[in-house]
Design a protein around this motif. Sequence first.
Motif, PDB file in Angstrom:
ATOM      1  N   ILE A   6      32.754  48.082   6.413  1.00  0.00           N
ATOM      2  CA  ILE A   6      32.916  47.067   7.271  1.00  0.00           C
ATOM      3  C   ILE A   6      34.060  46.070   6.749  1.00  0.00           C
ATOM      4  O   ILE A   6      33.775  45.659   5.730  1.00  0.00           O
ATOM      5  N   ASN A   7      34.745  45.642   7.587  1.00  0.00           N
ATOM      6  CA  ASN A   7      35.838  44.676   7.097  1.00  0.00           C
ATOM      7  C   ASN A   7      35.096  43.322   6.541  1.00  0.00           C
ATOM      8  O   ASN A   7      34.216  43.066   7.274  1.00  0.00           O
ATOM      9  N   GLN A   8      35.792  42.862   5.767  1.00  0.00           N
ATOM     10  CA  GLN A   8      35.200  41.448   4.971  1.00  0.00           C
ATOM     11  C   GLN A   8      34.745  40.538   6.025  1.00  0.00           C
ATOM     12  O   GLN A   8      33.622  39.934   6.093  1.00  0.00           O
ATOM     13  N   GLN A   9      35.828  40.192   7.021  1.00  0.00           N
ATOM     14  CA  GLN A   9      35.446  39.090   8.155  1.00  0.00           C
ATOM     15  C   GLN A   9      34.461  39.546   8.982  1.00  0.00           C
ATOM     16  O   GLN A   9      33.553  38.600   9.216  1.00  0.00           O
ATOM     17  N   ASN A  10      34.346  40.584   9.310  1.00  0.00           N
ATOM     18  CA  ASN A  10      33.190  40.971  10.324  1.00  0.00           C
ATOM     19  C   ASN A  10      31.847  41.208   9.473  1.00  0.00           C
ATOM     20  O   ASN A  10      30.704  40.752   9.885  1.00  0.00           O
ATOM     21  N   ARG A  11      31.736  41.555   8.436  1.00  0.00           N
ATOM     22  CA  ARG A  11      30.859  41.711   7.418  1.00  0.00           C
ATOM     23  C   ARG A  11      29.925  40.140   7.023  1.00  0.00           C
ATOM     24  O   ARG A  11      28.975  39.992   7.328  1.00  0.00           O
ATOM     25  N   LEU A  12      31.011  39.395   6.752  1.00  0.00           N
ATOM     26  CA  LEU A  12      30.462  38.043   6.824  1.00  0.00           C
ATOM     27  C   LEU A  12      29.898  37.425   7.984  1.00  0.00           C
ATOM     28  O   LEU A  12      28.964  36.664   7.784  1.00  0.00           O
ATOM     29  N   ALA A  13      30.663  37.704   9.039  1.00  0.00           N
ATOM     30  CA  ALA A  13      30.148  37.084  10.537  1.00  0.00           C
ATOM     31  C   ALA A  13      28.976  37.645  10.695  1.00  0.00           C
ATOM     32  O   ALA A  13      27.855  37.033  11.096  1.00  0.00           O
ATOM     33  N   ILE A  14      28.704  39.003  10.446  1.00  0.00           N
ATOM     34  CA  ILE A  14      27.306  39.577  10.726  1.00  0.00           C
ATOM     35  C   ILE A  14      26.210  39.022   9.810  1.00  0.00           C
ATOM     36  O   ILE A  14      25.091  38.569  10.153  1.00  0.00           O
ATOM     37  N   ALA A  15      26.582  38.746   8.543  1.00  0.00           N
ATOM     38  CA  ALA A  15      25.586  38.164   7.420  1.00  0.00           C
ATOM     39  C   ALA A  15      25.206  36.640   7.985  1.00  0.00           C
ATOM     40  O   ALA A  15      24.204  36.190   8.055  1.00  0.00           O
ATOM     41  N   LYS A  16      26.331  36.116   8.549  1.00  0.00           N
ATOM     42  CA  LYS A  16      25.910  34.632   8.863  1.00  0.00           C
ATOM     43  C   LYS A  16      25.089  34.787  10.183  1.00  0.00           C
ATOM     44  O   LYS A  16      23.904  33.899  10.090  1.00  0.00           O
ATOM     45  N   GLY A  17      25.108  35.559  11.190  1.00  0.00           N
ATOM     46  CA  GLY A  17      24.519  35.686  12.222  1.00  0.00           C
ATOM     47  C   GLY A  17      23.034  36.267  11.954  1.00  0.00           C
ATOM     48  O   GLY A  17      21.964  35.517  12.480  1.00  0.00           O
ATOM     49  N   LEU A  18      22.750  36.968  10.915  1.00  0.00           N
ATOM     50  CA  LEU A  18      21.388  37.370  10.344  1.00  0.00           C
ATOM     51  C   LEU A  18      20.823  36.336   9.661  1.00  0.00           C
ATOM     52  O   LEU A  18      19.743  36.241   9.744  1.00  0.00           O
ATOM     53  N   TYR A  19      21.686  35.457   9.168  1.00  0.00           N
ATOM     54  CA  TYR A  19      20.938  34.301   8.422  1.00  0.00           C
ATOM     55  C   TYR A  19      20.598  33.219   9.266  1.00  0.00           C
ATOM     56  O   TYR A  19      19.299  32.740   9.152  1.00  0.00           O
ATOM     57  N   LYS A  20      21.026  33.235  10.356  1.00  0.00           N
ATOM     58  CA  LYS A  20      20.524  32.303  11.570  1.00  0.00           C
ATOM     59  C   LYS A  20      19.246  32.698  12.118  1.00  0.00           C
ATOM     60  O   LYS A  20      18.249  32.216  12.250  1.00  0.00           O
ATOM     61  N   LEU A  21      19.223  34.418  12.378  1.00  0.00           N
ATOM     62  CA  LEU A  21      18.090  35.194  12.791  1.00  0.00           C
ATOM     63  C   LEU A  21      16.861  34.901  11.728  1.00  0.00           C
ATOM     64  O   LEU A  21      15.896  34.812  12.142  1.00  0.00           O
ATOM     65  N   LEU A  22      17.110  34.832  10.110  1.00  0.00           N
ATOM     66  CA  LEU A  22      16.394  34.752   9.349  1.00  0.00           C
ATOM     67  C   LEU A  22      15.644  33.059   9.467  1.00  0.00           C
ATOM     68  O   LEU A  22      14.367  33.069   9.451  1.00  0.00           O
ATOM     69  N   ALA A  23      16.508  32.348   9.597  1.00  0.00           N
ATOM     70  CA  ALA A  23      15.926  30.917   9.733  1.00  0.00           C
ATOM     71  C   ALA A  23      15.227  30.605  11.019  1.00  0.00           C
ATOM     72  O   ALA A  23      14.293  30.060  10.907  1.00  0.00           O
ATOM     73  N   ASP A  24      15.601  31.136  11.997  1.00  0.00           N
ATOM     74  CA  ASP A  24      14.908  31.197  13.457  1.00  0.00           C
ATOM     75  C   ASP A  24      13.454  31.750  13.168  1.00  0.00           C
ATOM     76  O   ASP A  24      12.560  31.336  13.817  1.00  0.00           O
ATOM     77  N   SER A  25      13.557  32.990  12.444  1.00  0.00           N
ATOM     78  CA  SER A  25      12.308  33.722  12.424  1.00  0.00           C
ATOM     79  C   SER A  25      11.445  32.880  11.514  1.00  0.00           C
ATOM     80  O   SER A  25      10.129  33.068  11.806  1.00  0.00           O
ATOM     81  N   TYR A  26      11.813  32.332  10.308  1.00  0.00           N
ATOM     82  CA  TYR A  26      11.039  31.719   9.564  1.00  0.00           C
ATOM     83  C   TYR A  26      10.500  30.407  10.319  1.00  0.00           C
ATOM     84  O   TYR A  26       9.297  29.868   9.992  1.00  0.00           O
ATOM     85  N   GLY A  27      11.262  29.656  11.050  1.00  0.00           N
ATOM     86  CA  GLY A  27      10.620  28.466  11.735  1.00  0.00           C
ATOM     87  C   GLY A  27       9.601  29.077  12.627  1.00  0.00           C
ATOM     88  O   GLY A  27       8.730  28.361  12.846  1.00  0.00           O
ATOM     89  N   LEU A  28       9.675  30.286  13.524  1.00  0.00           N
ATOM     90  CA  LEU A  28       8.861  30.834  14.373  1.00  0.00           C
ATOM     91  C   LEU A  28       7.650  31.168  13.648  1.00  0.00           C
ATOM     92  O   LEU A  28       6.334  30.868  13.915  1.00  0.00           O
ATOM     93  N   TYR A  29       7.710  31.585  12.399  1.00  0.00           N
ATOM     94  CA  TYR A  29       6.686  32.020  11.736  1.00  0.00           C
ATOM     95  C   TYR A  29       5.721  30.763  11.240  1.00  0.00           C
ATOM     96  O   TYR A  29       4.514  30.727  11.467  1.00  0.00           O
ATOM     97  N   LEU A  30       6.510  29.640  10.938  1.00  0.00           N
ATOM     98  CA  LEU A  30       5.677  28.367  10.547  1.00  0.00           C
ATOM     99  C   LEU A  30       4.699  27.927  11.708  1.00  0.00           C
ATOM    100  O   LEU A  30       3.821  27.550  11.535  1.00  0.00           O
ATOM    101  N   LYS A  31       5.784  27.919  12.802  1.00  0.00           N
ATOM    102  CA  LYS A  31       5.039  27.451  14.188  1.00  0.00           C
ATOM    103  C   LYS A  31       3.860  28.232  14.435  1.00  0.00           C
ATOM    104  O   LYS A  31       2.894  27.721  14.539  1.00  0.00           O
TER     105      LYS A  31
END
Length: 155
Positions: A6-31
């Motif tokens: 996976i080219n580096q730019q896309n790999r980092l963009a995917i990881a950033k999007g997954l991190y957002k999903l992680l943050a949203d998931s944790y927020g929903l978990y707490l709620k």
Amino acid sequence: MINNGINQQNRLAIAKGLYKLLADSYGLYLKTHSFHWNVTGPMFTSLHLLFEQQYTEIALAVDSIAERVRALGVKAIGSYSAFAAVTDIQEDTGGLNAREMIASLIEGQEILIRSARALIPLAAESGDEASVDLLTQRVSIHEKNAWMLRSLLEE
């Protein structure tokens, strides 16, 4: 340097999007966990159990999401402040009745659906089947959760 096809730019963009999903998931978990503790009313038992099922599933999912972020070579910072900086999930401030809790959780489930779904095209175009699989599973689970919650509000 990671060389996983996976080219580096896309790999980092995917990881950033997954991190957002992680943050949203944790927020929903707490709620969801907070609502599990604080729900009252005639549907207490069924909602208490449903909320427990949903937060337990999300708790398992955050680990999978974080591990995928790490596999893509990005740190998965798990602090409240780091998550708060990127999540769209509004935290529980108390005072909601059972119907309002359900509506709030529907909104949260739909935020996760949109977060995951928005990232699928980039992951697919990049040949990142592992992320596509994870994201597709998340969409399916959160759509089912939202449907179950919505059905509770029908008359």
